[in-house]
Design a protein around this motif. Structure first.
Motif, short mmCIF file in Angstrom:
data_model
loop_
_atom_site.label_atom_id
_atom_site.label_comp_id
_atom_site.label_asym_id
_atom_site.label_seq_id
_atom_site.Cartn_x
_atom_site.Cartn_y
_atom_site.Cartn_z
N ARG A 121 -4.00 -35.26 -49.91
CA ARG A 121 -2.59 -34.86 -49.73
C ARG A 121 -1.98 -35.54 -48.51
O ARG A 121 -0.86 -36.06 -48.55
N LYS A 122 -2.75 -35.56 -47.42
CA LYS A 122 -2.26 -36.16 -46.18
C LYS A 122 -1.98 -37.65 -46.37
O LYS A 122 -0.99 -38.20 -45.90
N GLU A 128 1.18 -38.26 -48.44
CA GLU A 128 2.39 -38.01 -47.65
C GLU A 128 2.81 -39.26 -46.89
O GLU A 128 4.00 -39.52 -46.68
N PRO A 162 5.43 -40.96 -50.19
CA PRO A 162 6.15 -39.70 -49.93
C PRO A 162 7.03 -39.23 -51.08
O PRO A 162 7.48 -38.09 -51.08
N ASP A 213 5.51 -35.35 -54.65
CA ASP A 213 5.45 -34.03 -54.04
C ASP A 213 4.08 -33.41 -54.38
O ASP A 213 3.81 -33.10 -55.54
N SER A 259 -2.60 -42.35 -55.85
CA SER A 259 -1.27 -42.88 -55.53
C SER A 259 -0.77 -43.75 -56.68
O SER A 259 0.38 -43.62 -57.12
#
Length: 412
Positions: free
Chosen positions: A25-26, A29, A33, A36, A218
């Motif tokens: 998750r990090k 981000e 980005p 969500d 990703s």
């Protein structure tokens, strides 16, 4: 609304293994980005905790029978544990089997020639079926809440060796909600042979990720948000019905993982997580495995790792301590959890010395638990650990897990 929900099953050891989801998750981000991302950790789900408590006696009694058939039914793994809850502190097993089969469990036990008194089976058949339906209803209601008005969403389920059965059951429950839900799996236990088996035998799984999940997730999410279904994607690192033929022979997965790690390393400098609810700071010294290829993990990525950035870790910890210094519980000790291999002892010792100075300056006490996995228990490990000790400001608890009983470990 969320596009990707990283899901941590309840059987996963909460202290050690939700890290993959947190790190991914990090990373997303930073790198992507537009996606969500949320984390759904079933350990913290109050409704599920209450449900297990409500049916505690029924679960306990059924486990007594299941434990007699442990060679062929389910896995031994801890049921969800709520801190400070003594009645759940003991280990329980087979909860996923109970949830999946409900009242059919007694006919399965009969087939396994496990004697069950007819009065007992009659007494517990209805509660078992109620437990199953209630659990599935809770899960599916939460899925609908996550979906809202969205037409499409991805659930990523983290699998560890002891949660494979549970994770596949959870996937089947999620899948029943409605169309538009995609499910991918990954994690510690998902090597190439396991991924192939999962994709071939479980129609509810759209794809499986082998190795680090940051980069491939990703790419998956970028393609997904453009309208491509996960089952139709042909991406390196994603195994689905379209790409499974590529893995007829084992590729050089260490080389692939090394390429992934080289990119991830530049964009993920710190592995620090703060749990405000429990007042705990979790620190991971290394992502991945720094050892060679061990015989029991020969099909899994090894010797590919990303070290935490010490300066970045101190920066993130300092930020948390600044917040805690002004909180109303400033006199309550702060909990620290380190997870590391023996390769990172120097990192941990350095950070502990720094924490000691922080504790003295801020007049805060720390409770530090350091979990270290050791491949070979040698004198070198002992010499490095010998200077670690509790002080007036830091209460230190060191747990050493020896990965295998190899000759070096046995000799020492």
């Amino acid at each position: 609304m969320l596009d990707l929900i990283l899901t941590i099953p309840f059987g996963l050891q909460p202290t050690l293994f939700p890290w993959g989801a947190e790190v991914i998750r990090k990373y997303l981000e930073v790198r992507n980005p537009d996606v969500d991302v949320g984390i759904w950790d079933l350990h913290d789900d109050e409704q599920i905790l209450r449900l297990f408590e409500e049916y505690r006696d029924c679960i306990s009694k059924t486990i007594e029978f299941l434990s007699k058939a442990k060679r062929s039914i389910g896995q031994r793994h801890p049921v969800i544990i709520k801190e400070g809850s003594e009645h759940l502190a003991r280990r329980s097993y087979y909860i996923a089997v109970i949830l999946q089969f409900g009242k059919k469990l007694f006919s399965i036990l009969e087939g396994e020639k496990i004697p069950v008194d007819a009065k007992v089976s009659k007494k517990y058949e209805k509660p078992l079926e109620e437990l199953k339906k209630s659990f599935e209803s809770i899960i599916q209601d939460k899925i609908r809440d996550h979906l809202g008005g969205q037409k499409r969403i991805v659930f990523g389920i983290s699998i560890y060796a002891l949660t494979l059965f549970e994770s596949l059951y959870l996937a089947s429950v999620i899948r029943q909600v409605r169309e538009g839900i995609s499910i991918i799996v990954g994690g510690d236990a998902v090597d190439i042979p396991t991924a192939k088996t999962i994709v071939e035998r479980n129609q509810e799984i759209d794809g499986a990720v082998v190795g680090f999940g940051e980069l491939i997730l990703s790419d998956i999410m970028q393609s997904f948000l453009k309208g491509t279904e996960i089952r139709d994607m042909q991406l390196d690192g994603l195994m689905n019905s379209k790409t499974i033929s590529r893995y007829s022979s084992l590729p050089d997965i260490e080389k692939i993982a090394a390429q992934q790690a080289s990119v991830i390393r530049d964009q993920m400098p710190s592995y620090v997580r703060f749990d405000a609810k429990k007042r705990k700071i979790h620190i991971l010294a290394r992502r991945g495995c720094g050892w060679g290829r061990c015989t029991f993990c020969r099909n899994t990525v090894k010797k590919t790792f990303i070290d935490a950035d010490s300066a970045a870790a101190k920066r993130d910890i300092k930020k948390v301590l600044d917040e805690l210094s002004v909180s109303e519980n400033s006199n309550k000790p702060v909990e620290f959890k380190f997870t590391a291999e023996n390769n990172e002892i120097e990192f941990v010792i350095s950070l502990l010395n720094w924490l000691s100075s922080q504790a003295q300056t801020r007049k805060i006490k720390f409770n530090v638990w350091f979990w270290m996995t050791v491949q070979q228990f040698s004198r070198d490990v002992v010499y490095k650990l010998k200077d670690l000790a509790s002080t007036e400001v830091i209460n230190l608890d060191v747990s050493v897990a020896i990965e295998s009983l190899n000759p070096v470990s046995l000799r020492n």
